[in-house]
Every structure is written in structure tokens, then in C-alpha cells.
Design a protein around this motif. Sequence first.
Motif, PDB file in Angstrom:
ATOM      1  N   LYS A  52     -31.295   6.759  -9.025  1.00  0.00           N
ATOM      2  CA  LYS A  52     -31.906   7.421  -7.874  1.00  0.00           C
ATOM      3  C   LYS A  52     -31.016   7.268  -6.637  1.00  0.00           C
ATOM      4  CE  LYS A  52     -35.557   8.422 -10.304  1.00  0.00           C
ATOM      5  NZ  LYS A  52     -35.064   7.862 -11.587  1.00  0.00           N
ATOM      6  N   VAL A  53     -30.999   8.320  -5.814  1.00  0.00           N
ATOM      7  CA  VAL A  53     -30.185   8.344  -4.595  1.00  0.00           C
ATOM      8  C   VAL A  53     -31.094   8.525  -3.391  1.00  0.00           C
ATOM      9  CG1 VAL A  53     -28.353   9.544  -3.329  1.00  0.00           C
ATOM     10  CG2 VAL A  53     -28.208   9.308  -5.825  1.00  0.00           C
ATOM     11  N   ALA A  54     -30.984   7.628  -2.418  1.00  0.00           N
ATOM     12  CA  ALA A  54     -31.741   7.730  -1.176  1.00  0.00           C
ATOM     13  C   ALA A  54     -30.841   8.347  -0.109  1.00  0.00           C
ATOM     14  CB  ALA A  54     -32.223   6.351  -0.732  1.00  0.00           C
ATOM     15  N   GLU A  55     -31.308   9.422   0.521  1.00  0.00           N
ATOM     16  CA  GLU A  55     -30.566  10.058   1.614  1.00  0.00           C
ATOM     17  C   GLU A  55     -31.131   9.544   2.929  1.00  0.00           C
ATOM     18  OE1 GLU A  55     -28.869  14.470   2.899  1.00  0.00           O
ATOM     19  OE2 GLU A  55     -30.482  14.299   1.419  1.00  0.00           O
ATOM     20  N   VAL A  56     -30.307   8.840   3.692  1.00  0.00           N
ATOM     21  CA  VAL A  56     -30.783   8.108   4.864  1.00  0.00           C
ATOM     22  C   VAL A  56     -30.164   8.689   6.134  1.00  0.00           C
ATOM     23  CG1 VAL A  56     -30.930   5.841   5.951  1.00  0.00           C
ATOM     24  CG2 VAL A  56     -30.935   6.025   3.442  1.00  0.00           C
ATOM     25  N   PRO A  57     -30.963   9.130   7.108  1.00  0.00           N
ATOM     26  CA  PRO A  57     -30.412   9.620   8.377  1.00  0.00           C
ATOM     27  C   PRO A  57     -29.681   8.507   9.121  1.00  0.00           C
ATOM     28  CG  PRO A  57     -32.731  10.230   8.130  1.00  0.00           C
ATOM     29  CD  PRO A  57     -32.438   9.230   7.057  1.00  0.00           C
ATOM     30  N   ILE A  58     -28.497   8.811   9.612  1.00  0.00           N
ATOM     31  CA  ILE A  58     -27.706   7.818  10.348  1.00  0.00           C
ATOM     32  C   ILE A  58     -27.173   8.432  11.639  1.00  0.00           C
ATOM     33  CG2 ILE A  58     -26.990   6.607   8.247  1.00  0.00           C
ATOM     34  CD1 ILE A  58     -24.213   8.028   8.638  1.00  0.00           C
ATOM     35  N   GLY A  59     -26.705   7.561  12.528  1.00  0.00           N
ATOM     36  CA  GLY A  59     -26.039   8.031  13.725  1.00  0.00           C
ATOM     37  C   GLY A  59     -24.619   8.476  13.420  1.00  0.00           C
ATOM     38  N   TRP A  60     -24.155   9.495  14.102  1.00  0.00           N
ATOM     39  CA  TRP A  60     -22.833  10.058  13.828  1.00  0.00           C
ATOM     40  C   TRP A  60     -22.319  10.760  15.067  1.00  0.00           C
ATOM     41  CZ3 TRP A  60     -20.805  14.995  13.904  1.00  0.00           C
ATOM     42  CH2 TRP A  60     -19.570  15.187  13.253  1.00  0.00           C
ATOM     43  N   HIS A  61     -21.006  10.730  15.262  1.00  0.00           N
ATOM     44  CA  HIS A  61     -20.401  11.464  16.371  1.00  0.00           C
ATOM     45  C   HIS A  61     -19.039  11.991  15.937  1.00  0.00           C
ATOM     46  CE1 HIS A  61     -18.587   7.466  16.709  1.00  0.00           C
ATOM     47  NE2 HIS A  61     -17.589   8.034  17.350  1.00  0.00           N
ATOM     48  N   GLU A  62     -18.618  13.067  16.561  1.00  0.00           N
ATOM     49  CA  GLU A  62     -17.338  13.695  16.235  1.00  0.00           C
ATOM     50  C   GLU A  62     -16.192  12.820  16.729  1.00  0.00           C
ATOM     51  OE1 GLU A  62     -15.390  16.530  14.289  1.00  0.00           O
ATOM     52  OE2 GLU A  62     -17.336  17.252  14.972  1.00  0.00           O
ATOM     53  N   VAL A  63     -15.165  12.658  15.883  1.00  0.00           N
ATOM     54  CA  VAL A  63     -13.968  11.899  16.246  1.00  0.00           C
ATOM     55  C   VAL A  63     -12.748  12.775  15.987  1.00  0.00           C
ATOM     56  CG1 VAL A  63     -12.572   9.846  15.773  1.00  0.00           C
ATOM     57  CG2 VAL A  63     -15.062   9.696  15.678  1.00  0.00           C
ATOM     58  N   GLY A  64     -11.861  12.845  16.944  1.00  0.00           N
ATOM     59  CA  GLY A  64     -10.663  13.666  16.802  1.00  0.00           C
ATOM     60  C   GLY A  64      -9.665  13.052  15.845  1.00  0.00           C
ATOM     61  N   GLY A  65      -8.654  13.838  15.474  1.00  0.00           N
ATOM     62  CA  GLY A  65      -7.580  13.326  14.628  1.00  0.00           C
ATOM     63  C   GLY A  65      -7.809  13.497  13.142  1.00  0.00           C
ATOM     64  N   SER A  66      -8.711  14.404  12.734  1.00  0.00           N
ATOM     65  CA  SER A  66      -8.991  14.593  11.320  1.00  0.00           C
ATOM     66  C   SER A  66      -7.764  15.111  10.582  1.00  0.00           C
ATOM     67  CB  SER A  66     -10.155  15.583  11.140  1.00  0.00           C
ATOM     68  OG  SER A  66     -10.332  15.908   9.774  1.00  0.00           O
ATOM     69  N   LYS A  67      -7.578  14.648   9.345  1.00  0.00           N
ATOM     70  CA  LYS A  67      -6.455  15.098   8.504  1.00  0.00           C
ATOM     71  C   LYS A  67      -6.793  16.381   7.755  1.00  0.00           C
ATOM     72  CE  LYS A  67      -4.439  11.085   9.392  1.00  0.00           C
ATOM     73  NZ  LYS A  67      -5.561  10.401  10.042  1.00  0.00           N
ATOM     74  N   MET A  68      -7.997  16.890   7.926  1.00  0.00           N
ATOM     75  CA  MET A  68      -8.464  18.034   7.138  1.00  0.00           C
ATOM     76  C   MET A  68      -8.072  19.347   7.802  1.00  0.00           C
ATOM     77  SD  MET A  68     -12.338  18.777   5.850  1.00  0.00           S
ATOM     78  CE  MET A  68     -12.699  20.057   4.661  1.00  0.00           C
ATOM     79  N   ASN A  69      -7.440  20.239   7.008  1.00  0.00           N
ATOM     80  CA  ASN A  69      -7.173  21.599   7.440  1.00  0.00           C
ATOM     81  C   ASN A  69      -8.414  22.432   7.136  1.00  0.00           C
ATOM     82  OD1 ASN A  69      -6.401  24.474   7.099  1.00  0.00           O
ATOM     83  ND2 ASN A  69      -4.364  23.720   7.649  1.00  0.00           N
ATOM     84  N   LEU A  70      -9.079  22.915   8.179  1.00  0.00           N
ATOM     85  CA  LEU A  70     -10.421  23.468   8.044  1.00  0.00           C
ATOM     86  C   LEU A  70     -10.517  24.558   6.979  1.00  0.00           C
ATOM     87  CD1 LEU A  70     -13.219  23.153   9.182  1.00  0.00           C
ATOM     88  CD2 LEU A  70     -12.680  24.876  10.906  1.00  0.00           C
TER      89      LEU A  70
END
Length: 439
Positions: free
Chosen positions: A393-411
Motif C-alpha cells: 500500500k502507498v500513502a500519498e501525503v501532502p507536503i510543503g514545497w517551493h520552486e527552486v531554480g537551477g533544475s537540470k531538466m530540459n522542459l
Amino acid sequence: MAPPSTISNIVGAPLQLVWDLYNVAAETSTPALLLIVVSVAGFAFGLIYIVLHILAPKPRLPYPSEKTYITTNPDGTISKPRPLPCWYDRWHAESRLKEQSSSSTTASYPTMPAGFPVPDFGAVEPAEVEISVVIPAYNEADRLIPTLEEMVAYLDENFGRPVTSGLGSRPTSKGTGTPKPHRNVFKDASAHKRQHPPSGYEILLINDGSTDRTVDVALDFSRQHHLHDILRIVTLEKNRGKGGGVTHGLRHVRGEYAVFADADGASRFGDLGKLIEGCEDVVDGSNRGVAIGSRAHLVGSEAVVKRSAIRNFLMRSFHFVLMILTPPATSRIRDTQCGFKLFSRAALPHIVPYMHTEGWIFDIEMLMLAESAPATPVLASDGSVIGTSYGIKVAEVPIGWHEVGGSKMNLVKDSVKMAIGLAVLRASWMLGVYRRRLA
């Protein structure tokens, strides 16, 4: 502009082909037609199977140096490479022996009826610390320090540090805080009877072939905060991708819980307690459980609205593809890509050994493996087996999150790769290119 005759030829060619096929089918006997259809279908299936074998990711074996780690010594110097503990190697060897022997699960569960569908793949060696944190890092020198500061502050307060008062002594807590008692995990009586339950934490920084000062920054932080043999740095000789780094780290954790967190610190690490509670809410009779951080509750918030329109469009499109291609339980998860996921130790051998994907969509394969995990016995209050529970079983838990610059991902580029990778991943598991088998 093309002449009318050219356009009519382009449109008429497919129609003529369909008409010719219809005439051939009408003139062919039914047995012969069925034979042709089956042959074509078999050829197509075989072709797809071969193509998948070529395209499907195949993780490489670790190099000897990748099974060692470095840390700082109390005098501030850098240690020599030390052997990295590995629950996976022992589990793999024991599982192979059990496959070759005639032992069955009836030895572990005497009340289990003959033929009960509960496979026994061996147990993981006992935990040495309470929580293991895995951080995949590729060129993260500029973003790593704030993340480590937040982690260490929280872990020191809530778990304390494992220290030894003498040779061979058990770990004791050095922190100022008191870890919250666990509610549901360790349901079996043997766990309660352990003389020295695990305490403290460890941090495994998986340096995924970085070319910047990631390792130096981590070592300096370890010196300043006296994280000797707590912050362990593992360097991969060749870049494997985020999924490969996380999988490698999870093979070497010593914790009762294992959590991986992104090096950018976008997820609020202080919500780790929520993940532990979520995991303990869903653990089964074998103490298997998974809890994942979720940002789904932030849809419509300022953090998401401020993103570019193309990014939000690609996010929703990928989630739509995900719902179509993944099995039921995984398709209902609203945020599969958040880089903050926790596993109970008992869940690891049902997920980590069978990982193949090393790119961005490795999270999805982890969730699919949890959903398809073998059954575990459901125990009555007296310890007798009364049924089975399939999957973890997998529990999906709401968490705090904020955008951080410098991502290595090409959108755009990586979003297309993720969609294609997801299709290859799902097809590989469906058609038997990937299987739950020991290599």
C-alpha cells in the motif's frame, strides 16, 4: 499548390489498398484468413518484443569503487574509502539459496494451509539506524548546503545521532529531541523483543559523476557539523541518472526507514514525520509500506500558478498519459514525481532489486512494483493466517514545497522522453521483457 491529379492520387491510394485487401479477404477461405491474421499478429508481437529488448533500459552493474564511501574523520581529515554496507547482496544470495532449496513459507507461518499463494523471498538484515536519507546529487554544489542544513537540523532534533560509547556498543541518541513513538510498524512480536532497537540516522549522498565541487562542499559541511561517519559520500564513476543514483543508494541503506530527497531542497524536509505516519498507517502484516510526498494540493496555489503555461500544460498532459498507461493503484496517485518518498525496510526487497529505469520516470516504476508486490499473510490477533494481502500500500501525503531554480531538466525535451519512457516501461512489464526474477 499541388495539381488536382496529385491530390486525388494521394487520397485514392489508401482507399485502393483497402479495397484490394477486401477483395483478397473475400476470395480467401476462412481458415486461411485466420491463419494469415494470426501469423501477422504473431509477427507484430515478436517484432515489438525484439524492439522492446533493444530500447528497454538495462541498468549496469556497480563498479567496485561504487560500493565504497568516504566521510570525514573526527580530526577533520578525509577517510580512506570504506566498504559500503549492502543489505541487497546478502538478501540476493539468501534468496537464490531459497529458490534452490525445498523450504517453504509454512516454516514461518505454521497455520498457513498448503498451497497458500505467499512467496518467501527472504528477509532483510536488521536495521542499524532508525532513518536513512538518500540524496542523489549531480553538480549540486550551489544548492546543497541549504538542503543539508534543513535535514541535519530536523534529524538531530527528532532522531538524534548514532554514537558509540565503546567498541561494540550499541548506538545511542545524542540529539536534543525525542523521536515520536511508532504506532503500527513492527507488528511481529520478534521486533518488539529486540534488545537494541535502531536509533539515529545516516545520510547517503550519491555523487552521480559530478564535475563541480559537490563532494568538497559536502565534506566541508560534514567537518563543520561533526557528521563523521553519518554523512557518507558515494561516488558513481559514470553518471547513471537520478533513478540510478537513488536505486544504488537504497541498496545500501541501514535504516528502519529509507527516504530519498532531492538535493535542491524543494520539498520541506520537516514533513518527514508526516511520511512516517502515512507509512505506518498502511503497513501490512509483513511491515511493508510506502509513503510519498505529494504537491497535488498545491494545484491552483501561487507556487503553481506562477509557473509558465507550457510547464503546466506539459504537467497535465503527462498526468493524463500516466492515468492511461499505468495499473489502477498507480494511476490514481495524483503526484508521482515529487522527489520525497519513504519506504519501510521490509518493502525494499520487493521494489529495489527489480528496478530498471534510471531516468526521470523511475518513481513510476517504483510505484508499479509496490502495487504488484507478492502477497503477504494477513494475521489474526492470535497470529494465525486468515488471508493474504496483495501489493504494498502507498500513502500519498501532502507536503510543503517551493520552486527552486537551477533544475537540470530540459522542459520540452525531457517531457517527451518521459512520455516515451513510460510507454516503453509499461510495455516491457506487460510483455515480459521485465520480470520479477533474480539476476
